[in-house]
Scaffold this motif. Sequence first.
Motif, PDB file in Angstrom:
ATOM      1  N   GLY A   1       0.799  -1.218   0.000  1.00  0.00           N
ATOM      2  CA  GLY A   1       0.000   0.000   0.000  1.00  0.00           C
ATOM      3  C   GLY A   1       0.834   1.272   0.000  1.00  0.00           C
ATOM      4  N   PRO A   2       0.277   2.293  -0.654  1.00  0.00           N
ATOM      5  CA  PRO A   2       0.986   3.576  -0.646  1.00  0.00           C
ATOM      6  C   PRO A   2       0.886   4.221   0.728  1.00  0.00           C
ATOM      7  CG  PRO A   2      -1.096   3.759  -1.814  1.00  0.00           C
ATOM      8  CD  PRO A   2      -0.940   2.321  -1.418  1.00  0.00           C
ATOM      9  N   PRO A   3       1.809   4.996   1.130  1.00  0.00           N
ATOM     10  CA  PRO A   3       3.046   5.417   0.475  1.00  0.00           C
ATOM     11  C   PRO A   3       4.219   4.495   0.768  1.00  0.00           C
ATOM     12  CG  PRO A   3       2.834   6.639   2.501  1.00  0.00           C
ATOM     13  CD  PRO A   3       1.634   5.707   2.404  1.00  0.00           C
ATOM     14  N   PHE A   4       3.963   3.370   1.459  1.00  0.00           N
ATOM     15  CA  PHE A   4       5.072   2.520   1.901  1.00  0.00           C
ATOM     16  C   PHE A   4       5.660   1.680   0.776  1.00  0.00           C
ATOM     17  CE2 PHE A   4       2.068   3.073   5.414  1.00  0.00           C
ATOM     18  CZ  PHE A   4       2.877   3.806   6.267  1.00  0.00           C
ATOM     19  N   ARG A   5       4.865   0.758   0.240  1.00  0.00           N
ATOM     20  CA  ARG A   5       5.283  -0.171  -0.821  1.00  0.00           C
ATOM     21  C   ARG A   5       6.661  -0.784  -0.545  1.00  0.00           C
ATOM     22  NH1 ARG A   5       1.793   0.568  -5.643  1.00  0.00           N
ATOM     23  NH2 ARG A   5       0.442   2.272  -5.075  1.00  0.00           N
ATOM     24  N   LEU A   6       6.771  -1.380   0.625  1.00  0.00           N
ATOM     25  CA  LEU A   6       8.059  -1.923   1.050  1.00  0.00           C
ATOM     26  C   LEU A   6       8.489  -3.137   0.236  1.00  0.00           C
ATOM     27  CD1 LEU A   6       7.713  -1.501   4.901  1.00  0.00           C
ATOM     28  CD2 LEU A   6       8.892  -0.027   3.282  1.00  0.00           C
ATOM     29  N   SER A   7       7.568  -3.730  -0.514  1.00  0.00           N
ATOM     30  CA  SER A   7       7.948  -4.862  -1.366  1.00  0.00           C
ATOM     31  C   SER A   7       8.929  -4.422  -2.448  1.00  0.00           C
ATOM     32  CB  SER A   7       6.718  -5.491  -2.006  1.00  0.00           C
ATOM     33  OG  SER A   7       6.055  -4.555  -2.836  1.00  0.00           O
ATOM     34  N   TYR A   8       8.841  -3.163  -2.862  1.00  0.00           N
ATOM     35  CA  TYR A   8       9.753  -2.656  -3.881  1.00  0.00           C
ATOM     36  C   TYR A   8      11.099  -2.243  -3.294  1.00  0.00           C
ATOM     37  CZ  TYR A   8       5.646  -2.412  -6.855  1.00  0.00           C
ATOM     38  OH  TYR A   8       4.520  -2.726  -7.580  1.00  0.00           O
ATOM     39  N   LYS A   9      11.203  -2.225  -1.986  1.00  0.00           N
ATOM     40  CA  LYS A   9      12.442  -1.801  -1.337  1.00  0.00           C
ATOM     41  C   LYS A   9      13.196  -2.968  -0.712  1.00  0.00           C
ATOM     42  CE  LYS A   9      10.415   2.654  -0.615  1.00  0.00           C
ATOM     43  NZ  LYS A   9       9.620   3.470   0.241  1.00  0.00           N
ATOM     44  N   GLY A  10      12.825  -4.175  -1.068  1.00  0.00           N
ATOM     45  CA  GLY A  10      13.515  -5.352  -0.567  1.00  0.00           C
ATOM     46  C   GLY A  10      13.095  -5.789   0.824  1.00  0.00           C
ATOM     47  N   LEU A  11      12.010  -5.258   1.328  1.00  0.00           N
ATOM     48  CA  LEU A  11      11.560  -5.623   2.672  1.00  0.00           C
ATOM     49  C   LEU A  11      10.313  -6.496   2.658  1.00  0.00           C
ATOM     50  CD1 LEU A  11      12.116  -2.201   4.440  1.00  0.00           C
ATOM     51  CD2 LEU A  11      13.526  -4.237   4.597  1.00  0.00           C
ATOM     52  N   GLY A  12       9.922  -6.967   1.495  1.00  0.00           N
ATOM     53  CA  GLY A  12       8.724  -7.784   1.387  1.00  0.00           C
ATOM     54  C   GLY A  12       8.840  -9.119   2.092  1.00  0.00           C
ATOM     55  N   GLU A  13       9.995  -9.765   1.973  1.00  0.00           N
ATOM     56  CA  GLU A  13      10.166 -11.077   2.589  1.00  0.00           C
ATOM     57  C   GLU A  13      10.107 -11.021   4.107  1.00  0.00           C
ATOM     58  OE1 GLU A  13      11.978 -10.000   0.033  1.00  0.00           O
ATOM     59  OE2 GLU A  13      11.443 -11.429  -1.534  1.00  0.00           O
ATOM     60  N   PRO A  14      10.823 -10.088   4.765  1.00  0.00           N
ATOM     61  CA  PRO A  14      10.689 -10.040   6.229  1.00  0.00           C
ATOM     62  C   PRO A  14       9.269  -9.696   6.694  1.00  0.00           C
ATOM     63  CG  PRO A  14      12.619  -8.801   5.534  1.00  0.00           C
ATOM     64  CD  PRO A  14      11.878  -9.190   4.302  1.00  0.00           C
TER      65      PRO A  14
END
Length: 90
Positions: A28-41
């Motif tokens: 979800g915006p504004p985070f979108r942590l999956s695009y920053k390499g934090l999706g797996e954790p």
Amino acid sequence: AWLLAASSDGRPAALLAASIACGYMYQGPPFRLSYKGLGEPLCFFAFGPSATTAFYLAMLPRALVAGKPEVTPLAWVLSLVVGATTTIIL
């Protein structure tokens, strides 16, 4: 609402709220942590220790609950297995 009514302990609801927050921050915006390499954790925590222990606490029979029940070591280990499996699949 069902979870709060079913359990006098607020920990299951708090853990599920943390899981839902992780799911939103994943994409979800504004985070979108999956695009920053934090999706797996995030997936590991949301589906593993957070959600699994929440459901463990929520499903304990009321007769066995005296005060605040503790999460058993076996439940913690199994929650790590669920989190790892989910992370590997995703």
